[in-house]
Design an enzyme around this catalytic site. Sequence first.
Site, PDB file in Angstrom:
ATOM      1  N   GLY A   1       0.879  -1.212  -0.111  1.00  0.00           N
ATOM      2  CA  GLY A   1       0.014  -0.071   0.045  1.00  0.00           C
ATOM      3  C   GLY A   1       0.992   1.236   0.010  1.00  0.00           C
ATOM      4  O   GLY A   1       1.180   1.817  -1.136  1.00  0.00           O
TER       5      GLY A   1
ATOM      6  N   GLY B   1     -25.521  11.024  24.224  1.00  0.00           N
ATOM      7  CA  GLY B   1     -25.988   9.403  23.606  1.00  0.00           C
ATOM      8  C   GLY B   1     -26.561   9.457  22.319  1.00  0.00           C
ATOM      9  O   GLY B   1     -26.504   8.327  21.769  1.00  0.00           O
TER      10      GLY B   1
ATOM     11  N   GLU C   1      -5.037   7.115  -0.179  1.00  0.00           N
ATOM     12  CA  GLU C   1      -4.224   8.020  -1.061  1.00  0.00           C
ATOM     13  C   GLU C   1      -2.996   8.555  -0.296  1.00  0.00           C
ATOM     14  O   GLU C   1      -2.754   9.770  -0.323  1.00  0.00           O
ATOM     15  CB  GLU C   1      -5.322   9.229  -1.541  1.00  0.00           C
ATOM     16  CG  GLU C   1      -6.157   8.364  -2.724  1.00  0.00           C
ATOM     17  CD  GLU C   1      -6.955   9.437  -3.464  1.00  0.00           C
ATOM     18  OE1 GLU C   1      -6.199  10.222  -4.041  1.00  0.00           O
ATOM     19  OE2 GLU C   1      -7.937   9.053  -3.768  1.00  0.00           O
TER      20      GLU C   1
ATOM     21  N   THR D   1      -1.242   7.665   3.600  1.00  0.00           N
ATOM     22  CA  THR D   1      -1.530   7.738   5.046  1.00  0.00           C
ATOM     23  C   THR D   1      -1.272   9.072   5.630  1.00  0.00           C
ATOM     24  O   THR D   1      -0.085   9.716   5.165  1.00  0.00           O
ATOM     25  CB  THR D   1      -1.084   6.551   5.917  1.00  0.00           C
ATOM     26  OG1 THR D   1       0.491   6.693   5.681  1.00  0.00           O
ATOM     27  CG2 THR D   1      -1.530   5.349   5.350  1.00  0.00           C
TER      28      THR D   1
HETATM   29  C1  LIG Z   1     -11.850   2.470   1.610  1.00  0.00           C
HETATM   30  C2  LIG Z   1     -10.539   2.549   0.705  1.00  0.00           C
HETATM   31  C3  LIG Z   1     -10.380   2.822  -0.641  1.00  0.00           C
HETATM   32  C4  LIG Z   1      -9.452   2.683  -1.294  1.00  0.00           C
HETATM   33  N1  LIG Z   1      -9.255   2.964  -2.646  1.00  0.00           N
HETATM   34  C5  LIG Z   1      -8.029   2.980  -3.159  1.00  0.00           C
HETATM   35  C6  LIG Z   1      -8.189   2.879  -4.571  1.00  0.00           C
HETATM   36  O1  LIG Z   1      -9.166   3.502  -5.289  1.00  0.00           O
HETATM   37  N2  LIG Z   1      -7.187   2.722  -5.386  1.00  0.00           N
HETATM   38  C7  LIG Z   1      -5.855   2.134  -4.675  1.00  0.00           C
HETATM   39  O2  LIG Z   1      -4.828   1.620  -5.438  1.00  0.00           O
HETATM   40  N3  LIG Z   1      -5.862   2.026  -3.336  1.00  0.00           N
HETATM   41  C8  LIG Z   1      -6.943   2.154  -2.816  1.00  0.00           C
HETATM   42  N4  LIG Z   1      -6.899   2.170  -1.041  1.00  0.00           N
HETATM   43  C9  LIG Z   1      -5.755   1.394  -0.861  1.00  0.00           C
HETATM   44  C10 LIG Z   1      -5.036   2.719   0.186  1.00  0.00           C
HETATM   45  O3  LIG Z   1      -4.545   3.569  -0.504  1.00  0.00           O
HETATM   46  C11 LIG Z   1      -4.375   2.117   0.967  1.00  0.00           C
HETATM   47  O4  LIG Z   1      -4.825   1.357   2.194  1.00  0.00           O
HETATM   48  C12 LIG Z   1      -3.033   3.218   1.914  1.00  0.00           C
HETATM   49  O5  LIG Z   1      -2.251   3.575   0.904  1.00  0.00           O
HETATM   50  C13 LIG Z   1      -2.438   2.383   2.894  1.00  0.00           C
HETATM   51  O6  LIG Z   1      -1.791   1.125   2.490  1.00  0.00           O
HETATM   52  P1  LIG Z   1      -2.006  -0.060   3.379  1.00  0.00           P
HETATM   53  O7  LIG Z   1      -3.445  -0.201   3.696  1.00  0.00           O
HETATM   54  O8  LIG Z   1      -1.175  -1.069   2.486  1.00  0.00           O
HETATM   55  O9  LIG Z   1      -1.168   0.105   4.919  1.00  0.00           O
HETATM   56  P2  LIG Z   1       0.336  -0.293   5.024  1.00  0.00           P
HETATM   57  O10 LIG Z   1       1.313   0.617   3.871  1.00  0.00           O
HETATM   58  O11 LIG Z   1       0.695  -1.394   5.248  1.00  0.00           O
HETATM   59  O12 LIG Z   1       0.602   0.820   6.360  1.00  0.00           O
HETATM   60  C14 LIG Z   1       0.093   0.514   7.600  1.00  0.00           C
HETATM   61  C15 LIG Z   1       0.670   1.444   8.640  1.00  0.00           C
HETATM   62  O13 LIG Z   1       1.935   1.455   8.495  1.00  0.00           O
HETATM   63  C16 LIG Z   1       2.616   2.871   8.221  1.00  0.00           C
HETATM   64  N5  LIG Z   1       3.512   3.170   7.651  1.00  0.00           N
HETATM   65  C17 LIG Z   1       3.853   2.468   6.320  1.00  0.00           C
HETATM   66  N6  LIG Z   1       5.059   2.790   5.987  1.00  0.00           N
HETATM   67  C18 LIG Z   1       5.594   3.574   6.685  1.00  0.00           C
HETATM   68  C19 LIG Z   1       6.698   4.470   6.721  1.00  0.00           C
HETATM   69  N7  LIG Z   1       7.485   4.139   5.352  1.00  0.00           N
HETATM   70  N8  LIG Z   1       6.729   5.177   7.657  1.00  0.00           N
HETATM   71  C20 LIG Z   1       5.783   5.472   8.633  1.00  0.00           C
HETATM   72  N9  LIG Z   1       4.768   4.781   8.675  1.00  0.00           N
HETATM   73  C21 LIG Z   1       4.511   3.783   7.874  1.00  0.00           C
HETATM   74  C22 LIG Z   1       1.151   3.617   7.859  1.00  0.00           C
HETATM   75  O14 LIG Z   1       1.073   4.918   7.857  1.00  0.00           O
HETATM   76  C23 LIG Z   1       0.066   2.795   8.366  1.00  0.00           C
HETATM   77  O15 LIG Z   1      -0.152   3.434   9.735  1.00  0.00           O
HETATM   78  C24 LIG Z   1      -8.371   2.162  -0.690  1.00  0.00           C
HETATM   79  C25 LIG Z   1      -8.302   1.769   0.695  1.00  0.00           C
HETATM   80  C26 LIG Z   1      -9.511   2.072   1.440  1.00  0.00           C
HETATM   81  C27 LIG Z   1      -9.653   1.460   2.677  1.00  0.00           C
END
Ligand SMILES: Cc1cc2nc3c(=O)[nH]c(=O)nc-3n(C[C@H](O)[C@H](O)[C@H](O)COP(=O)(O)OP(=O)(O)OC[C@H]3O[C@@H](n4cnc5c(N)ncnc54)[C@H](O)[C@@H]3O)c2cc1C
Length: 381
Positions: A131, A340, A363, A365
């Site tokens: 992600g 509540g 898009e 975190t």
């Molecule tokens: C409802 C929803 C809609 C979405 N729509 C799309 C879409 O249309 N297209 C698409 O491609 N994606 C989409 N996503 C995916 C979204 O962009 C990712 O969930 C997001 O980028 C985070 O990636 P991850 O979930 O793999 O978390 P991870 O990358 O695994 O992160 C987990 C945690 O670790 C932290 N972390 C990771 N790397 C670091 C770092 N280097 N330094 C500090 N902290 C870090 C993150 O901030 C987070 O707190 C969607 C997600 C959701 C939930």
Amino acid sequence: MDLQLNEEQRAIREMVRRFAQEQIAPQARRIDEAEAFPAEIFQKMGELGLLGLPVPEEYGGVGADTVSYALAVEEIAAACGSTALSYAAHISLACAPLQWFGTPEQKQRYLTLLASGRGLGAFALTEPQSGSDAAGLRTTAVRDGDHWVLNGQKMWITNGAVADVVVVVAVTEPGKGAHGISMFLVEKGTPGFTPGKNEPKMGLKGSVTSQLFFQDCRIPAANLLGGLNQGFIQAMKTLDGGRISIAACALGLGRAAYEASRAYARERRAFGQPIADFQAIQFKLADMATQLDAARLLMYRAAWLKDAGKPYTVEAAQAKLFASEAAERACYEAIQIHGGYGYSREYPVERYYRDVRLMTIGEGTSEILRLVIARRLLRQA
Ligand SMILES: Cc1cc2nc3c(=O)[nH]c(=O)nc-3n(C[C@H](O)[C@H](O)[C@H](O)COP(=O)(O)OP(=O)(O)OC[C@H]3O[C@@H](n4cnc5c(N)ncnc54)[C@H](O)[C@@H]3O)c2cc1C
């Protein structure tokens, strides 16, 4: 410095506000409870030109600027977070890369379809194992004569199962990391392309979020979008624009929570007076309004820079970071002000709270956005 919206921007905001409040807001609770994609609302949005709002007129759009588009997303989000997220993905993540990187033929065929409202778009970057670390994606695209053959799996794709065209990011040169990634256009119904079910989510339940599966999926060579091995840079540019619209989504939800809280505080009585007379409640409302205002200004700045053709990567990250966190605080306090009743599904603030939670994750975190911002600060020092 002129912080006034121009006449066109105000007119678009008024038009979208009226439509959103009259046609979308009354449906928002049903959309959330039924976890149903609001297809009929998207049809009306297409008729109003909203599905091509910032797309040039030659491709069936309205040609409005980014500020107007951000205003539209805010208004839609204030009515229904699910509709706003799907709308923002369609425009910022599908129409925008097509507009920026598409060939004239691709734009004629696909951008016109999306902007006219006859088709919906999606953007597939994220995978089960990647992600934030977007360059760690594993979906591959291998050239075979006049085709590309895609294999792999995507995760969390907004509009994934309902989109007519998906912008898919895949590895074209293994071992080259971010320099071996490209973008492709995949049409719904292409053999070997199967969308999964709608993921059950905490909020934004009417926005379809799907896994996508590619198994020996053959697409024409002409469906490479942009430059070969330029896909990672193109995806990052796409997300820069998308962050302005996520800021707008957050702002709309935060504003709806603030407005509902202000009205409730005037009405609800405790200890013989409206709770709005307690300074503790007044201060919450003052903080909500101030922080949302600051978020709005950051959003306008990023959108204005984009429209002016200036760099806006950091400013979009700042707008999204601040707006999503400010809106989340506003939605939290909205429940507190409702007591509540705020915890009840009878009032919309619990939905805003669930919906807004995504805004600090999707898009980029908040952690990743802080990295983007800090990198520039440290380069400048
Ligand atoms: C409802 C929803 C809609 C979405 N729509 C799309 C879409 O249309 N297209 C698409 O491609 N994606 C989409 N996503 C995916 C979204 O962009 C990712 O969930 C997001 O980028 C985070 O990636 P991850 O979930 O793999 O978390 P991870 O990358 O695994 O992160 C987990 C945690 O670790 C932290 N972390 C990771 N790397 C670091 C770092 N280097 N330094 C500090 N902290 C870090 C993150 O901030 C987070 O707190 C969607 C997600 C959701 C939930």
